[in-house]
Design a protein around this motif. Structure first.
Motif, PDB file in Angstrom:
ATOM      1  N   VAL A 164       0.856  -1.190   0.000  1.00 57.82           N
ATOM      2  CA  VAL A 164       0.000   0.000   0.000  1.00 57.82           C
ATOM      3  C   VAL A 164       0.889   1.236   0.000  1.00 57.82           C
ATOM      4  O   VAL A 164       1.752   1.394   0.866  1.00 57.82           O
ATOM      5  N   ILE A 165       0.675   2.106  -0.970  1.00 59.30           N
ATOM      6  CA  ILE A 165       1.388   3.377  -1.034  1.00 59.30           C
ATOM      7  C   ILE A 165       0.494   4.442  -0.411  1.00 59.30           C
ATOM      8  O   ILE A 165      -0.608   4.710  -0.897  1.00 59.30           O
ATOM      9  N   ALA A 166       0.951   5.020   0.675  1.00 61.10           N
ATOM     10  CA  ALA A 166       0.170   6.023   1.406  1.00 61.10           C
ATOM     11  C   ALA A 166       1.084   7.152   1.853  1.00 61.10           C
ATOM     12  O   ALA A 166       1.014   7.615   2.999  1.00 61.10           O
ATOM     13  N   THR A 167       1.934   7.598   0.936  1.00 60.07           N
ATOM     14  CA  THR A 167       2.964   8.578   1.294  1.00 60.07           C
ATOM     15  C   THR A 167       2.462  10.014   1.300  1.00 60.07           C
ATOM     16  O   THR A 167       3.227  10.936   1.594  1.00 60.07           O
ATOM     17  N   GLY A 168       1.184  10.231   0.969  1.00 58.54           N
ATOM     18  CA  GLY A 168       0.579  11.542   1.154  1.00 58.54           C
ATOM     19  C   GLY A 168       1.141  12.608   0.237  1.00 58.54           C
ATOM     20  O   GLY A 168       1.613  12.344  -0.866  1.00 58.54           O
ATOM     21  N   ALA A 169       1.099  13.837   0.729  1.00 63.86           N
ATOM     22  CA  ALA A 169       1.552  14.991  -0.045  1.00 63.86           C
ATOM     23  C   ALA A 169       2.384  15.892   0.845  1.00 63.86           C
ATOM     24  O   ALA A 169       2.275  15.861   2.075  1.00 63.86           O
ATOM     25  N   ASP A 170       3.201  16.697   0.202  1.00 63.18           N
ATOM     26  CA  ASP A 170       4.042  17.649   0.921  1.00 63.18           C
ATOM     27  C   ASP A 170       3.322  18.988   0.980  1.00 63.18           C
ATOM     28  O   ASP A 170       2.894  19.524  -0.049  1.00 63.18           O
ATOM     29  N   TYR A 171       3.181  19.523   2.180  1.00 63.19           N
ATOM     30  CA  TYR A 171       2.469  20.781   2.400  1.00 63.19           C
ATOM     31  C   TYR A 171       3.475  21.911   2.612  1.00 63.19           C
ATOM     32  O   TYR A 171       4.586  21.680   3.089  1.00 63.19           O
ATOM     33  N   PRO A 172       3.076  23.138   2.292  1.00 63.53           N
ATOM     34  CA  PRO A 172       3.975  24.269   2.559  1.00 63.53           C
ATOM     35  C   PRO A 172       4.158  24.481   4.059  1.00 63.53           C
ATOM     36  O   PRO A 172       3.321  24.074   4.868  1.00 63.53           O
ATOM     37  N   GLU A 173       5.246  25.130   4.426  1.00 60.78           N
ATOM     38  CA  GLU A 173       5.452  25.476   5.835  1.00 60.78           C
ATOM     39  C   GLU A 173       4.433  26.529   6.261  1.00 60.78           C
ATOM     40  O   GLU A 173       3.994  27.333   5.428  1.00 60.78           O
ATOM     41  N   PRO A 174       4.015  26.495   7.542  1.00 54.07           N
ATOM     42  CA  PRO A 174       4.545  25.676   8.622  1.00 54.07           C
ATOM     43  C   PRO A 174       3.875  24.312   8.780  1.00 54.07           C
ATOM     44  O   PRO A 174       4.166  23.600   9.739  1.00 54.07           O
ATOM     45  N   ALA A 175       2.997  23.911   7.865  1.00 52.71           N
ATOM     46  CA  ALA A 175       2.288  22.628   7.992  1.00 52.71           C
ATOM     47  C   ALA A 175       3.141  21.479   7.483  1.00 52.71           C
ATOM     48  O   ALA A 175       2.687  20.649   6.715  1.00 52.71           O
ATOM     49  N   ARG A 176       4.361  21.399   7.926  1.00 57.91           N
ATOM     50  CA  ARG A 176       5.302  20.416   7.405  1.00 57.91           C
ATOM     51  C   ARG A 176       6.118  19.829   8.545  1.00 57.91           C
ATOM     52  O   ARG A 176       6.517  20.538   9.463  1.00 57.91           O
ATOM     53  N   PHE A 177       6.349  18.528   8.464  1.00 58.87           N
ATOM     54  CA  PHE A 177       7.232  17.854   9.418  1.00 58.87           C
ATOM     55  C   PHE A 177       8.641  17.910   8.846  1.00 58.87           C
ATOM     56  O   PHE A 177       8.956  17.235   7.873  1.00 58.87           O
ATOM     57  N   THR A 178       9.483  18.735   9.442  1.00 55.69           N
ATOM     58  CA  THR A 178      10.859  18.898   8.963  1.00 55.69           C
ATOM     59  C   THR A 178      11.761  17.881   9.654  1.00 55.69           C
ATOM     60  O   THR A 178      11.724  17.744  10.875  1.00 55.69           O
ATOM     61  N   GLY A 179      12.573  17.168   8.867  1.00 59.64           N
ATOM     62  CA  GLY A 179      13.448  16.153   9.446  1.00 59.64           C
ATOM     63  C   GLY A 179      12.722  14.841   9.649  1.00 59.64           C
ATOM     64  O   GLY A 179      11.680  14.570   9.038  1.00 59.64           O
ATOM     65  N   THR A 180      13.256  14.015  10.536  1.00 58.53           N
ATOM     66  CA  THR A 180      12.649  12.710  10.813  1.00 58.53           C
ATOM     67  C   THR A 180      12.320  12.498  12.283  1.00 58.53           C
ATOM     68  O   THR A 180      11.560  11.597  12.615  1.00 58.53           O
ATOM     69  N   THR A 181      12.871  13.323  13.162  1.00 59.23           N
ATOM     70  CA  THR A 181      12.648  13.146  14.594  1.00 59.23           C
ATOM     71  C   THR A 181      11.745  14.248  15.148  1.00 59.23           C
ATOM     72  O   THR A 181      11.612  15.326  14.557  1.00 59.23           O
ATOM     73  N   THR A 182      11.161  13.960  16.298  1.00 57.57           N
ATOM     74  CA  THR A 182      10.321  14.951  16.968  1.00 57.57           C
ATOM     75  C   THR A 182      11.122  16.210  17.280  1.00 57.57           C
ATOM     76  O   THR A 182      10.626  17.334  17.144  1.00 57.57           O
ATOM     77  N   GLU A 183      12.359  16.027  17.699  1.00 62.65           N
ATOM     78  CA  GLU A 183      13.194  17.167  18.063  1.00 62.65           C
ATOM     79  C   GLU A 183      13.432  18.075  16.861  1.00 62.65           C
ATOM     80  O   GLU A 183      13.382  19.311  16.975  1.00 62.65           O
ATOM     81  N   GLU A 184      13.696  17.479  15.699  1.00 60.86           N
ATOM     82  CA  GLU A 184      13.934  18.277  14.501  1.00 60.86           C
ATOM     83  C   GLU A 184      12.681  19.041  14.087  1.00 60.86           C
ATOM     84  O   GLU A 184      12.744  20.220  13.727  1.00 60.86           O
ATOM     85  N   ALA A 185      11.530  18.376  14.134  1.00 61.06           N
ATOM     86  CA  ALA A 185      10.283  19.037  13.758  1.00 61.06           C
ATOM     87  C   ALA A 185       9.915  20.128  14.752  1.00 61.06           C
ATOM     88  O   ALA A 185       9.465  21.219  14.365  1.00 61.06           O
ATOM     89  N   ALA A 186      10.079  19.856  16.057  1.00 65.18           N
ATOM     90  CA  ALA A 186       9.770  20.853  17.077  1.00 65.18           C
ATOM     91  C   ALA A 186      10.658  22.078  16.932  1.00 65.18           C
ATOM     92  O   ALA A 186      10.210  23.220  17.128  1.00 65.18           O
ATOM     93  N   LYS A 187      11.916  21.862  16.569  1.00 64.82           N
ATOM     94  CA  LYS A 187      12.832  22.985  16.348  1.00 64.82           C
ATOM     95  C   LYS A 187      12.355  23.850  15.188  1.00 64.82           C
ATOM     96  O   LYS A 187      12.431  25.083  15.233  1.00 64.82           O
ATOM     97  N   SER A 188      11.850  23.206  14.145  1.00 61.42           N
ATOM     98  CA  SER A 188      11.321  23.951  13.005  1.00 61.42           C
ATOM     99  C   SER A 188      10.116  24.784  13.410  1.00 61.42           C
ATOM    100  O   SER A 188       9.998  25.956  13.035  1.00 61.42           O
ATOM    101  N   PHE A 189       9.203  24.202  14.188  1.00 61.45           N
ATOM    102  CA  PHE A 189       8.039  24.951  14.656  1.00 61.45           C
ATOM    103  C   PHE A 189       8.459  26.130  15.532  1.00 61.45           C
ATOM    104  O   PHE A 189       7.907  27.229  15.426  1.00 61.45           O
ATOM    105  N   ALA A 190       9.436  25.899  16.405  1.00 64.32           N
ATOM    106  CA  ALA A 190       9.924  26.987  17.264  1.00 64.32           C
ATOM    107  C   ALA A 190      10.497  28.124  16.431  1.00 64.32           C
ATOM    108  O   ALA A 190      10.313  29.303  16.754  1.00 64.32           O
TER     109      ALA A 190
END
Length: 368
Positions: A98-124
């Motif tokens: 099953v391919i369910a890789t979704g779509a890439d959204y513009p920032e800030p609605a984007r998960f940057t990186g692969t870890t929670t810490e990286e994404a949280a840093k982007s939101f900050a």
């Protein structure tokens, strides 16, 4: 006894729903590059409100009772040997993919990186930029652009906020001019400058933006809510460009199988089903695909199921929050018309919590 190996690539709304539906039936492996589920619906508020930074991140560890979740990146699909190759070299055998890789959204609605810490840093970082900006420009007057403009205004009541939209009315995709008028009235009553028929492009100087008429907007921060891009480049690089249409979406038939493949499905934002790419549609697709995968795996048994055709969702409620205590809801009613409901309904249904308790329950956690 569980029948068959099902590999689901992508742990967004559709992938999570489908994996959970099949967990008791098959040996399910969910693959996602992120280490946690990203509740994208909460991401616009998380981009401007520090107290919401952690809200979009929900661990996968309680999702599956029998299957497993693998943090990794799929780089190749061997359809002859029927296995998925990860960037680490690990090979995942499948009876159904099953391919369910979704779509890439513009920032800030984007998960940057692969870890929670990286994404949280982007939101900050987004929060700090919003807090420091004198003038914020949002480009795009669809649901995301309207919602983001409202969130920025409420977080920064002293800043100048401009929403520029290429079309003649906001929320055009809802099919309701009244909804667009309500959104514009709320924004303008909160001193957001709304510029319609204003197709924007970056100017030649830093912080300068120009519309199609040549009018210039000077802003020290901008967000572009002008659409999404399906996450299928990896498929093209893996040699499966023939699975994609011209826009990069995976071509599927009415059973949500990839065209020409009996054992490969595609669900959610990634496929070419003609409908609004919204969460209710992704969940509905996952349910139909789960039924059809079950039918495929049990095709030779006594309890064989017939596949179902997916019917694109043409009319579904759409809620656009204006912060946590206001919004507009477009509700289909019999006869092909739509009802437009105001802030009370929108707040109770979505705006206050952004459906976070619901998604936490879906992943095995309490609502809090």
């Amino acid at each position: 006894m569980r029948d068959g190996d099902v590999v689901v690539i992508g742990g967004g709304y559709a992938g999570v729903r489908l994996a959970k539906r099949l967990d008791a039936l098959a040996r399910v492996t969910l693959v996602d590059r992120k280490e946690v589920f990203f509740h994208r619906i909460a991401s616009l508020r998380a981009g401007v409100r520090p107290e919401w930074t952690a809200t979009p991140f929900i661990p996968y560890d309680r999702l599956l009772r029998n299957g497993r979740v693998v943090a990794g990146k799929a780089v190749r699909i061997d359809t002859a040997e029927r296995h998925v190759v990860l960037a680490t070299g690990e090979r995942l055998p499948y009876d159904v993919l099953v391919i369910a890789t979704g779509a890439d959204y513009p920032e800030p609605a984007r998960f940057t990186g692969t870890t929670t810490e990286e994404a949280a840093k982007s939101f900050a970082g987004h929060q700090q930029h919003v807090a420091a900006a004198d003038h914020v420009l949002v480009v795009g007057g669809g649901p995301s652009g309207v919602e983001l403009s409202a969130e920025i205004r409420l977080a920064r009541p002293d800043a100048r906020v401009t929403l520029a939209h290429a079309g003649p009315e906001l929320l055009h995709s809802t099919g309701s001019t009244r909804a667009g008028r309500k959104a514009r009235a709320w924004l303008e009553s909160h001193d957001v400058e709304v510029r319609l028929d204003s197709f924007m492009s970056p100017g030649t100087a830093f912080g300068t933006y120009r519309d199609a008429r040549g009018d210039v907007v000077d802003a020290d921060l901008s967000f572009w809510a002008t659409g999404t891009t399906p996450n299928t480049l990896w498929l093209r690089l893996a040699g499966h460009g023939d699975w994609l249409n011209g826009a990069g979406h995976v071509k599927v038939d009415r059973t949500l199988r990839v065209e020409g493949r009996t054992d490969v499905f595609a669900v959610g934002d990634v496929n070419d089903v003609s409908e609004l790419k919204i969460t209710p549609a992704a969940l509905a697709q996952a349910d139909v695909a789960a039924h059809n995968i079950r039918a495929h795996l049990q095709s030779s048994g006594r309890h064989r199921k017939e596949p179902r055709f997916y019917r694109p969702i043409r009319r579904t409620p759409l809620i656009v929050p204006f912060g946590p205590a206001a919004g507009v809801t477009v509700m289909p009613v019999p006869g092909g018309e739509t009802a437009v409901l105001g802030s009370r309904t929108s707040t109770l249904a979505k705006a206050k919590t952004l459906l976070t308790p619901y998604m936490r329950r879906q992943l095995g956690y309490t609502a809090a």
